[in-house]
Write a protein that holds these residues in place. Structure first.
Motif, mmCIF file in Angstrom:
data_model
loop_
_atom_site.group_PDB
_atom_site.id
_atom_site.type_symbol
_atom_site.label_atom_id
_atom_site.label_comp_id
_atom_site.label_asym_id
_atom_site.label_seq_id
_atom_site.Cartn_x
_atom_site.Cartn_y
_atom_site.Cartn_z
ATOM 1 N N GLY A 6 0.803 -1.241 0.167
ATOM 2 C CA GLY A 6 -0.010 -0.106 0.059
ATOM 3 C C GLY A 6 0.781 1.266 0.153
ATOM 4 O O GLY A 6 0.509 2.293 -0.652
ATOM 5 N N SER A 7 2.062 1.266 0.874
ATOM 6 C CA SER A 7 2.679 2.485 0.712
ATOM 7 C C SER A 7 3.549 2.554 -0.312
ATOM 8 O O SER A 7 3.836 3.791 -0.823
ATOM 9 N N ALA A 8 3.952 1.406 -1.025
ATOM 10 C CA ALA A 8 4.538 1.871 -2.503
ATOM 11 C C ALA A 8 3.701 2.204 -3.490
ATOM 12 O O ALA A 8 4.146 3.071 -4.212
ATOM 13 N N MET A 9 2.543 1.929 -3.538
ATOM 14 C CA MET A 9 1.473 2.207 -4.852
ATOM 15 C C MET A 9 1.231 3.937 -4.265
ATOM 16 O O MET A 9 1.102 4.471 -5.316
ATOM 17 N N ARG A 10 1.157 4.362 -2.937
ATOM 18 C CA ARG A 10 0.874 5.772 -2.614
ATOM 19 C C ARG A 10 2.015 6.360 -3.084
ATOM 20 O O ARG A 10 1.863 7.589 -3.564
ATOM 21 N N LEU A 11 3.065 5.934 -3.035
ATOM 22 C CA LEU A 11 4.351 6.759 -3.302
ATOM 23 C C LEU A 11 4.468 6.948 -4.576
ATOM 24 O O LEU A 11 5.006 7.927 -5.356
ATOM 25 N N LEU A 14 2.285 9.645 -6.194
ATOM 26 C CA LEU A 14 2.551 10.894 -5.705
ATOM 27 C C LEU A 14 3.915 11.332 -6.315
ATOM 28 O O LEU A 14 4.480 12.301 -6.189
ATOM 29 N N GLY A 15 4.641 10.303 -7.196
ATOM 30 C CA GLY A 15 5.883 10.572 -7.956
ATOM 31 C C GLY A 15 7.021 10.226 -7.021
ATOM 32 O O GLY A 15 8.072 10.948 -7.426
ATOM 33 N N GLY A 16 7.063 9.458 -6.158
ATOM 34 C CA GLY A 16 8.223 9.179 -5.304
ATOM 35 C C GLY A 16 9.276 8.108 -5.946
ATOM 36 O O GLY A 16 8.507 7.418 -7.129
ATOM 37 N N THR A 17 10.275 8.011 -5.461
ATOM 38 C CA THR A 17 11.133 6.981 -6.057
ATOM 39 C C THR A 17 11.366 5.815 -4.979
ATOM 40 O O THR A 17 11.559 6.239 -3.672
ATOM 41 N N GLU A 36 21.191 7.938 -0.596
ATOM 42 C CA GLU A 36 19.982 8.348 -1.467
ATOM 43 C C GLU A 36 18.905 9.222 -0.722
ATOM 44 O O GLU A 36 18.016 9.831 -1.309
ATOM 45 N N ARG A 37 19.521 9.824 0.444
ATOM 46 C CA ARG A 37 18.544 10.722 1.173
ATOM 47 C C ARG A 37 17.090 10.185 1.400
ATOM 48 O O ARG A 37 16.203 11.048 0.912
ATOM 49 N N ILE A 38 17.071 9.049 1.826
ATOM 50 C CA ILE A 38 15.693 8.856 1.998
ATOM 51 C C ILE A 38 14.693 9.438 2.789
ATOM 52 O O ILE A 38 15.399 9.703 3.946
ATOM 53 N N THR A 39 13.632 9.705 2.490
ATOM 54 C CA THR A 39 12.606 10.425 3.315
ATOM 55 C C THR A 39 11.663 9.540 3.958
ATOM 56 O O THR A 39 11.047 9.789 5.299
ATOM 57 N N TYR A 40 11.277 8.419 3.574
ATOM 58 C CA TYR A 40 10.063 7.648 3.992
ATOM 59 C C TYR A 40 10.491 5.960 3.918
ATOM 60 O O TYR A 40 11.225 5.582 2.856
ATOM 61 N N THR A 41 10.400 5.503 5.267
ATOM 62 C CA THR A 41 10.545 4.119 5.205
ATOM 63 C C THR A 41 9.677 3.274 6.280
ATOM 64 O O THR A 41 8.897 4.078 7.029
ATOM 65 N N ILE A 42 9.152 1.963 6.187
ATOM 66 C CA ILE A 42 8.529 1.321 6.889
ATOM 67 C C ILE A 42 9.061 -0.087 7.573
ATOM 68 O O ILE A 42 9.755 -0.577 6.952
ATOM 69 N N LEU A 43 9.168 -0.089 8.714
ATOM 70 C CA LEU A 43 9.769 -0.989 9.489
ATOM 71 C C LEU A 43 8.964 -1.750 10.568
ATOM 72 O O LEU A 43 7.861 -1.241 10.901
ATOM 73 N N VAL A 44 9.081 -3.033 10.693
ATOM 74 C CA VAL A 44 8.549 -3.900 12.066
ATOM 75 C C VAL A 44 9.391 -3.703 13.100
ATOM 76 O O VAL A 44 10.820 -3.532 12.981
ATOM 77 N N ILE A 70 5.834 2.563 11.494
ATOM 78 C CA ILE A 70 6.143 1.018 12.281
ATOM 79 C C ILE A 70 4.810 0.503 12.422
ATOM 80 O O ILE A 70 3.622 0.804 12.524
ATOM 81 N N THR A 71 4.750 -0.740 11.774
ATOM 82 C CA THR A 71 3.794 -1.811 11.582
ATOM 83 C C THR A 71 4.018 -3.129 12.065
ATOM 84 O O THR A 71 5.299 -3.497 12.261
ATOM 85 N N GLY A 72 3.009 -4.075 12.092
ATOM 86 C CA GLY A 72 3.364 -5.423 12.569
ATOM 87 C C GLY A 72 3.721 -5.511 13.968
ATOM 88 O O GLY A 72 4.077 -6.660 14.349
ATOM 89 N N GLY A 73 3.299 -4.780 15.041
ATOM 90 C CA GLY A 73 3.616 -4.774 16.477
ATOM 91 C C GLY A 73 3.774 -3.520 16.977
ATOM 92 O O GLY A 73 4.218 -2.571 16.270
ATOM 93 N N HIS A 74 3.494 -3.498 18.160
ATOM 94 C CA HIS A 74 3.581 -2.242 19.331
ATOM 95 C C HIS A 74 4.802 -2.287 19.474
ATOM 96 O O HIS A 74 5.601 -3.080 20.299
ATOM 97 N N LEU A 75 5.430 -0.785 19.727
ATOM 98 C CA LEU A 75 6.766 -0.485 20.059
ATOM 99 C C LEU A 75 6.834 -0.366 21.782
ATOM 100 O O LEU A 75 5.813 0.093 22.320
ATOM 101 N N THR A 76 7.636 -1.007 22.461
ATOM 102 C CA THR A 76 7.762 -0.943 23.745
ATOM 103 C C THR A 76 8.422 0.575 24.015
ATOM 104 O O THR A 76 8.847 1.011 23.070
ATOM 105 N N PRO A 77 8.101 1.156 25.152
ATOM 106 C CA PRO A 77 8.592 2.363 25.487
ATOM 107 C C PRO A 77 10.084 2.780 25.220
ATOM 108 O O PRO A 77 10.524 3.406 24.522
ATOM 109 N N GLN A 78 10.884 1.671 25.717
ATOM 110 C CA GLN A 78 12.285 1.562 25.695
ATOM 111 C C GLN A 78 12.562 1.753 23.968
ATOM 112 O O GLN A 78 13.808 2.378 23.711
#
Length: 294
Positions: A6-11, A14-17, A36-44, A70-78
């Protein structure tokens, strides 16, 4: 997978690389991020932990990075604090499911005061917290998180029984247990199917696992149910120590009792070399019993 697609298609729209890796590689990610001066990323969360251990993560220039999803799970505060300090302060944590799409988001500005939540629902989603009889419960009370959303699936292919279970009562049932607080922030306490019933009281492993994630010397933890002659079920902790660390079961149980209701504390602790996890880094609860014997 769905979040990445979903994120790839949205980018692209919008003309993103896009920069795609066949599989996650710490060195390649760090190199591309700076070069590459990345501006956007998704991680678990599991990948965040790997990145934070990279020897160059604090040295490289990450100033271009304005969105870490962040997707695929909740981050602990630490873990959240470490990501914001070493990778980017712009951390947006999504609460979502494969069947229902994105449900809520925890924004950076909410992290300091609402890190114990998964944020507020996004504009397209209508939420209700329902009991086992599909009746809405008052704010602050636990129930199943149910919703209506244009992003939800229409049903399961050739499986009308599963489709009926998902949409029972006209609401999409996430299978997650939680509540909405007075400010409209959503708290997720665990999975309905993971619930442990001890002495007639519902206990959700995820809540205890999050508390134990702060225990010194602990690398990984999972909670399971065990048969108990008096309470029916009891809580057992399966733990993995960090390299060189020694875990004292009684100390770990006491740590829980100091931070949770006593009945939620594990009755026993088993020390293991590793715990089974899925490709997204989540605990594979279906394999936990096998992990105990290997």
């Amino acid at each position: 997978v769905k979040a990445g697609r979903g994120s790839a298609m949205r980018l692209l729209y919008l003309g993103g690389t896009l920069f795609l890796l066949d599989e996650f590689n710490d060195d390649a990610f760090v190199d591309i991020l700076e070069r590459e001066r990345i501006t956007y990323t998704i991680l678990v969360p599991a990948l965040c932990q790997r990145l934070l251990r990279h020897p160059e993560i604090e040295r490289i220039d990450k100033s271009s990075l304005s969105y870490v999803g962040i997707t695929g799970g909740h981050l602990t505060p630490q873990l959240a604090q470490e990501i914001m300090a070493k990778l980017s302060p712009h951390v947006y944590e999504a609460y979502a499911s494969t069947d229902c799409g994105q449900i809520a988001i925890l924004k950076p500005e909410d992290r300091a005061t609402h890190s114990d939540t998964v944020g507020q629902t996004i504009w397209a989603v209508l939420i209700k917290i329902l009991d086992d009889d599909c009746r809405e419960v008052p704010a602050g009370e636990l129930g199943e998180i149910c919703l209506r959303s244009p992003m939800a699936i229409q049903g399961y292919y050739r499986n009308p029984e599963a489709t009926e279970e998902l949409f029972h009562g006209g609401w999409c049932h996430t299978g997650d247990i939680g509540f909405l607080d007075g400010q409209g922030y959503m708290h997720v306490t665990g999975r309905k199917k993971n619930m442990i019933k001890s002495g007639g009281i519902s206990i959700f492993p995820e809540e205890i696992e999050e508390v134990l994630s702060a225990y010194p010397g602990l690398a990984d933890v999972a909670l399971i149910s065990c048969q108990h002659p008096e309470w029916g079920e009891s809580v057992q902790a399966l733990v993995v120590p960090k390299a060189g660390a020694a875990i004292e079961p009684e100390s770990l149980i006491r740590f829980c009792k100091e931070r949770l209701a006593h009945y939620k504390a594990p009755k026993s602790v088993e020390i293991l070399a590793s715990l089974p996890r899925t490709a997204l880094g989540k605990i594979d609860r279906g394999k936990l019993e096998r992990a105990k014997t290997t």
